[in-house]
Design a protein around this motif. Structure first.
Motif, mmCIF file in Angstrom:
data_model
loop_
_atom_site.group_PDB
_atom_site.id
_atom_site.type_symbol
_atom_site.label_atom_id
_atom_site.label_comp_id
_atom_site.label_asym_id
_atom_site.label_seq_id
_atom_site.Cartn_x
_atom_site.Cartn_y
_atom_site.Cartn_z
ATOM 1 N N SER A 197 83.952 -34.398 81.450
ATOM 2 C CA SER A 197 84.898 -33.358 81.051
ATOM 3 C C SER A 197 85.650 -33.801 79.802
ATOM 4 O O SER A 197 85.681 -34.985 79.453
ATOM 5 N N ARG A 198 86.278 -32.833 79.155
ATOM 6 C CA ARG A 198 87.104 -33.168 78.010
ATOM 7 C C ARG A 198 88.430 -33.758 78.484
ATOM 8 O O ARG A 198 88.941 -33.408 79.554
ATOM 9 N N LYS A 199 88.956 -34.661 77.705
ATOM 10 C CA LYS A 199 90.219 -35.303 78.027
ATOM 11 C C LYS A 199 91.304 -34.239 78.211
ATOM 12 O O LYS A 199 91.401 -33.298 77.427
ATOM 13 N N GLY A 200 92.093 -34.389 79.253
ATOM 14 C CA GLY A 200 93.165 -33.438 79.519
ATOM 15 C C GLY A 200 92.843 -32.441 80.612
ATOM 16 O O GLY A 200 93.734 -31.740 81.097
ATOM 17 N N ILE A 201 91.585 -32.369 81.027
ATOM 18 C CA ILE A 201 91.216 -31.498 82.143
ATOM 19 C C ILE A 201 91.426 -32.279 83.438
ATOM 20 O O ILE A 201 90.808 -33.323 83.661
ATOM 21 N N GLU A 202 92.311 -31.798 84.264
ATOM 22 C CA GLU A 202 92.653 -32.482 85.509
ATOM 23 C C GLU A 202 92.009 -31.779 86.707
ATOM 24 O O GLU A 202 91.715 -30.589 86.656
ATOM 25 N N GLY A 203 91.817 -32.541 87.796
ATOM 26 C CA GLY A 203 91.318 -31.968 89.043
ATOM 27 C C GLY A 203 89.810 -31.934 89.157
ATOM 28 O O GLY A 203 89.278 -31.309 90.076
ATOM 29 N N VAL A 204 89.096 -32.592 88.235
ATOM 30 C CA VAL A 204 87.635 -32.618 88.299
ATOM 31 C C VAL A 204 87.213 -33.668 89.326
ATOM 32 O O VAL A 204 87.393 -34.859 89.112
ATOM 33 N N ARG A 205 86.669 -33.236 90.419
ATOM 34 C CA ARG A 205 86.225 -34.162 91.458
ATOM 35 C C ARG A 205 85.045 -33.559 92.207
ATOM 36 O O ARG A 205 84.838 -32.347 92.205
ATOM 37 N N TYR A 206 84.301 -34.414 92.863
ATOM 38 C CA TYR A 206 83.159 -33.982 93.653
ATOM 39 C C TYR A 206 83.625 -33.638 95.055
ATOM 40 O O TYR A 206 84.310 -34.416 95.714
ATOM 41 N N SER A 207 83.260 -32.461 95.532
ATOM 42 C CA SER A 207 83.626 -32.027 96.871
ATOM 43 C C SER A 207 82.379 -31.744 97.684
ATOM 44 O O SER A 207 81.483 -31.022 97.229
ATOM 45 N N ALA A 208 82.315 -32.289 98.894
ATOM 46 C CA ALA A 208 81.140 -32.126 99.744
ATOM 47 C C ALA A 208 81.000 -30.712 100.282
ATOM 48 O O ALA A 208 79.909 -30.305 100.668
ATOM 49 N N CYS A 209 82.076 -29.950 100.316
ATOM 50 C CA CYS A 209 81.980 -28.568 100.809
ATOM 51 C C CYS A 209 81.914 -27.560 99.690
ATOM 52 O O CYS A 209 81.381 -26.471 99.845
ATOM 53 N N CYS A 210 82.447 -27.941 98.523
ATOM 54 C CA CYS A 210 82.730 -26.947 97.494
ATOM 55 C C CYS A 210 82.117 -27.268 96.144
ATOM 56 O O CYS A 210 82.211 -26.471 95.223
ATOM 57 N N ASN A 211 81.516 -28.448 96.033
ATOM 58 C CA ASN A 211 80.911 -28.905 94.782
ATOM 59 C C ASN A 211 81.982 -29.189 93.733
ATOM 60 O O ASN A 211 82.258 -30.321 93.408
ATOM 61 N N LEU A 212 82.575 -28.148 93.175
ATOM 62 C CA LEU A 212 83.683 -28.305 92.230
ATOM 63 C C LEU A 212 84.750 -27.291 92.619
ATOM 64 O O LEU A 212 84.487 -26.085 92.629
ATOM 65 N N ALA A 213 85.938 -27.773 92.958
ATOM 66 C CA ALA A 213 87.012 -26.889 93.413
ATOM 67 C C ALA A 213 87.765 -26.336 92.206
ATOM 68 O O ALA A 213 88.660 -26.984 91.653
ATOM 69 N N LEU A 214 87.406 -25.129 91.769
ATOM 70 C CA LEU A 214 87.997 -24.547 90.563
ATOM 71 C C LEU A 214 89.500 -24.340 90.709
ATOM 72 O O LEU A 214 90.247 -24.454 89.737
ATOM 73 N N GLY A 215 89.946 -24.056 91.915
ATOM 74 C CA GLY A 215 91.367 -23.803 92.139
ATOM 75 C C GLY A 215 92.243 -25.012 91.914
ATOM 76 O O GLY A 215 93.462 -24.889 91.792
ATOM 77 N N GLN A 216 91.634 -26.210 91.851
ATOM 78 C CA GLN A 216 92.400 -27.441 91.639
ATOM 79 C C GLN A 216 92.422 -27.869 90.173
ATOM 80 O O GLN A 216 93.060 -28.861 89.830
ATOM 81 N N LEU A 217 91.720 -27.128 89.312
ATOM 82 C CA LEU A 217 91.647 -27.515 87.907
ATOM 83 C C LEU A 217 92.922 -27.148 87.156
ATOM 84 O O LEU A 217 93.567 -26.139 87.445
ATOM 85 N N SER A 218 93.262 -27.983 86.210
ATOM 86 C CA SER A 218 94.401 -27.705 85.333
ATOM 87 C C SER A 218 94.153 -28.377 83.987
ATOM 88 O O SER A 218 93.239 -29.193 83.846
ATOM 89 N N ARG A 219 94.961 -28.024 83.025
ATOM 90 C CA ARG A 219 94.847 -28.639 81.704
ATOM 91 C C ARG A 219 96.157 -29.347 81.387
ATOM 92 O O ARG A 219 97.234 -28.768 81.486
ATOM 93 N N ASP A 220 96.048 -30.621 81.025
ATOM 94 C CA ASP A 220 97.244 -31.430 80.745
ATOM 95 C C ASP A 220 97.908 -30.932 79.460
ATOM 96 O O ASP A 220 97.252 -30.837 78.428
#
Length: 536
Positions: free
Chosen positions: A513-536
Motif C-alpha cells: 500500500s501507499r504510505k499513509g494508508i492505515e488498517g491494511v491487514r489480512y483477515s481470515a473471514c473478510c480478506n480485506l476489511a474496507l471499513g477499517q481503512l483510513s488515510r493518515d
C-alpha cells in the motif's frame, strides 16, 4: 515460446524499468483525506454480488463492507467478536444458538435490523443452493421470540456454527427491500429467486458501505453508508479496480493510481524500493491446488487411485514454491490451511519420481497418457495460475504424463467444472472463517459435497473415503478441545489419501500500500476489511 522462468525475469526487468522511470506520487489536486477515494487494485473474480450466491475473494471483501454479520473475527483471526449481535449463548450440545441484536442496528435505508431479517437471510442462504450454501447445511430451524432475539437450531451438533456466522456470506440482508426486487427465502429459492441481476446493481445491507456501481471487468465502486449504525468509515468512497497482473498493480502503486495492491507476488515486491510504498509479507491461510476428477467425461484413461497417487508423487513441491513465489510460501499437506485445527504433524508432500513411475507401470501406463487441464487464467495471492500449471506440466512430463493446458475465464471454468467436469483443474481457496469444517464440507469425498460431486463420488470407484470422513466430521462437530482437533487430524489423513485435491503452495501474503494508508491487514473471514481503512 518463452520459458516461464525467462518470462518471469522479463517481467521483473520491465517493472524495474517502469519504476525507475516513474516520478512517483499522486499528481492530482489536494483533497481532504475523507473525500479522496481509496483505490484497490486487484484481479477481480466476481461471480455474484448476492450474499447467497457470491463465492470469491473479491466477494468476501465486498460483502464484508456492505453486509454486517452477527459476529466477526478479531485482529488475531481466531477470536469471535460482536457485530450485529451484542451477545450470544450456545447450549451444551452445540445445537441451539441464541443471539441478541444491537438495538440501534439499522440498514442503509434507515430501517431497523430485526430478527426476521436474520432468519430470512440465513434460510435464503441455505435454500438458494449457491456455492456458499454449504455453510447452512446444518441449519434446522430459526425462532424469533422478539424483534431483537434470534434462536437458531441445528440438525446436529455443530461446534463451528458460531465461526460460520462470521463468514461474509452470512451478511444480513434487508428482507423487505430484497423481496421487493425478486428475492425469496422459500424452499424453492434455487429456482424461484430472481434477484441475482438486481444485486449486481444494488445492495440491501447495513454495513459501512453501499454499492455505488459495478462494471464487469472494470471496477467495483462502494460509497459510505450515511446511516451506518456502528463506527463510521473514515473513507467516503472505495474503488476496486480490475488490474490483472502484479507488475501493473505495482506500477499503479508507484504512480499513485492505486493506494492498495492485493496481488503483488514476492518477486515483484522485491523490486519495489519506493519509500512511499509500504510492503509487508505475512503468512496466510490461502492456498492453490490442483484437483483431479475421475468422473470427468473428458478422461482419456481411468483416473484410478494409483494413477492419482502417481500424479501427486510426480510433482516437485519445493520447486513449485520457489518457482511460483520465490520461496515465499509454505508446503501444505491437505486442503485445510496450515494452523487450522487438525493440521499439526501431518506428512508433508514430496516428489518421488520412482514411485510415480512404478504406480503407472502397475496401472499399465508405463508409456504414459494425456490429460486435459482447464483452469481460470488469473493471478491468485501473487501466483499466476497459468505459470503454476506450466510447472505442473513440466513435472508430469518426467513420468510420461502429457498435460494439455487450457487457460480460460472464470465464467467458462465454473460452467465446465459444474457440468461434464474437468479431468484436471487448478484453482485457489481462502477461508470463510476460522475453522476446519468448511474445508471438509467443500473438499472431502463425503457424498453430496461440492468436490465429491465434481470428482464423481457414486459414479466411479476408488473414492471410498467419504463414509469415514463423514463419521469423523460428525465426531468433530460434537466435540471440543483435543477431541475435536484429533478428529480433524484423522479427517485430514483421509483427505490426503483421496488424492483428489492436491495442494501445491500456500503463498505468503504480500500487503502492499501507499504510505499513509492505515488498517491494511489480512483477515481470515473478510480478506480485506474496507471499513477499517483510513488515510493518515
Amino acid at each position: 515460446m518463452t520459458s516461464p522462468i525467462r518470462r518471469t525475469a522479463l517481467a521483473r526487468l520491465l517493472l524495474a524499468t517502469a519504476l525507475a522511470a516513474s516520478v512517483g506520487g499522486f499528481a492530482g489536486p489536494a483533497a481532504a483525506a475523507e473525500d479522496t477515494p481509496i483505490v484497490v487494485a486487484r484481479n477481480m473474480d466476481v461471480n455474484s454480488l448476492d450474499p447467497a450466491r457470491g463465492f470469491c475473494d473479491t466477494c468476501q471483501i465486498y460483502l464484508t463492507a456492505v453486509y454486517d454479520t452477527l459476529l466477526t473475527l478479531g485482529d488475531d483471526n481466531k477470536t469471535l467478536v460482536p457485530k450485529l449481535a451484542t451477545s450470544w449463548e450456545a447450549n451444551d450440545d452445540q445445537t441451539a444458538f441464541t443471539f441478541h441484536i444491537a438495538p440501534n442496528a439499522t440498514f442503509a435505508d434507515g430501517s431497523p435490523v430485526t430478527s426476521e431479517d436474520v432468519a430470512w437471510t440465513l434460510q435464503r442462504l441455505k435454500n438458494i443452493k449457491g456455492d456458499p450454501s454449504f455453510l447452512m447445511d446444518s441449519l434446522a430451524s430459526i425462532e424469533t421470540p422478539d424483534d431483537k432475539t434470534v434462536v437458531i437450531h441445528t440438525s446436529e451438533p455443530n461446534s463451528e456454527f458460531l465461526g460460520i456466522l462470521a463468514a461474509s456470506y452470512t451478511g444480513i440482508i434487508n428482507k423487505k427491500l430484497a423481496e421487493a426486487n425478486g428475492a425469496t427465502a422459500g424452499e424453492d429459492a434455487a429456482t424461484a429467486d430472481q434477484a441475482d441481476t438486481w444485486f449486481f446493481a444494488n445492495s440491501a445491507g447495513g454495513g459501512a458501505y453501499e454499492l455505488d456501481s459495478y462494471r464487469t471487468g472494470d471496477e467495483l465502486r462502494l460509497k459510505a453508508n450515511p446511516n451506518y449504525w456502528d463506527k463510521k468509515p473514515a473513507i467516503s468512497e472505495v474503488i476496486i479496480k480490475q488490474v490483472e497482473d502484479a507488475v501493473t498493480q505495482a506500477q499503479m502503486l508507484q504512480t499513485g493510481d492505486a493506494d492498495i495492491a492485493m496481488q503483488i507476488d514476492p518477486d515483484t515486491a522485491a523490486t519495489i524500493s519506493d519509500p512511499e510504498i509500504v510492503v509487508d509479507t505475512v503468512p496466510s491461510f490461502n492456498f492453490l491446488y490442483i484437483a483431479v476428477s475421475p468422473g470427468a467425461k473428458g478422461n482419456s484413461v481411468p483416473l484410478t487411485k494409483p494413477v492419482r497417487e502417481a500424479i501427486a508423487d510426480a510433482i516437485d513441491y519445493e520447486g513449485m514454491i520457489d518457482f511460483t513465489v520465490g520461496g515465499k510460501g509454505k508446503l501444505q499437506p491437505v486442503a485445510i490451511p496450515n494452523g487450522f485445527p487438525g493440521t499439526d504433524d501431518l506428512p508433508m508432500p514430496k516428489q518421488d519420481l520412482d514411485k510415480a513411475k512404478s504406480l503407472l507401470a502397475e496401472a499399465g501406463l508405463s508409456d504414459g497418457f494425456t490429460i486435459e487441464a482447464h483452469y481460470p487464467a488469473v493471478n491468485a495471492y501473487g501466483v499466476d495460475i497459468s505459470l503454476m500449471m506450466q510447472k505442473v506440466q513440466q513435472d508430469l512430463s518426467r513420468v510420461n504424463i502429457s498435460l494439455n493446458l487450457t487457460p480460460t475465464t472464470f465464467a467458462v471454468w465454473r460452467e465446465e467444472v459444474g457440468g461434464d467436469g474437468i479431468p484436471m483443474t487448478a484453482v485457489y481457496y481462502a477461508p470463510d472463517y476460522f475453522g476446519s469444517a468448511q474445508y471438509v464440507q467443500y473438499f472431502s469425498m463425503i457424498p453430496g459435497q461440492p468436490w465429491a460431486k465434481r470428482a464423481g463420488v457414486g459414479k466411479v470407484e476408488d473414492l471410498g473415503n467419504g463414509e469415514k470422513e463423514a463419521e469423523l466430521l460428525k465426531k468433530a462437530m460434537a466435540s471440543s478441545g483435543d477431541a475435536m482437533v484429533g478428529a480433524y487430524h484423522d479427517i485430514a489423513l483421509q483427505m490426503i489419501d483421496d488424492k483428489v485435491i492436491i495442494p501445491l503452495v500456500s503463498p505468503d501474503l504480500v500487503l502492499a500500500s501507499r504510505k499513509g494508508i492505515e488498517g491494511v491487514r489480512y483477515s481470515a473471514c473478510c480478506n480485506l476489511a474496507l471499513g477499517q481503512l483510513s488515510r493518515d
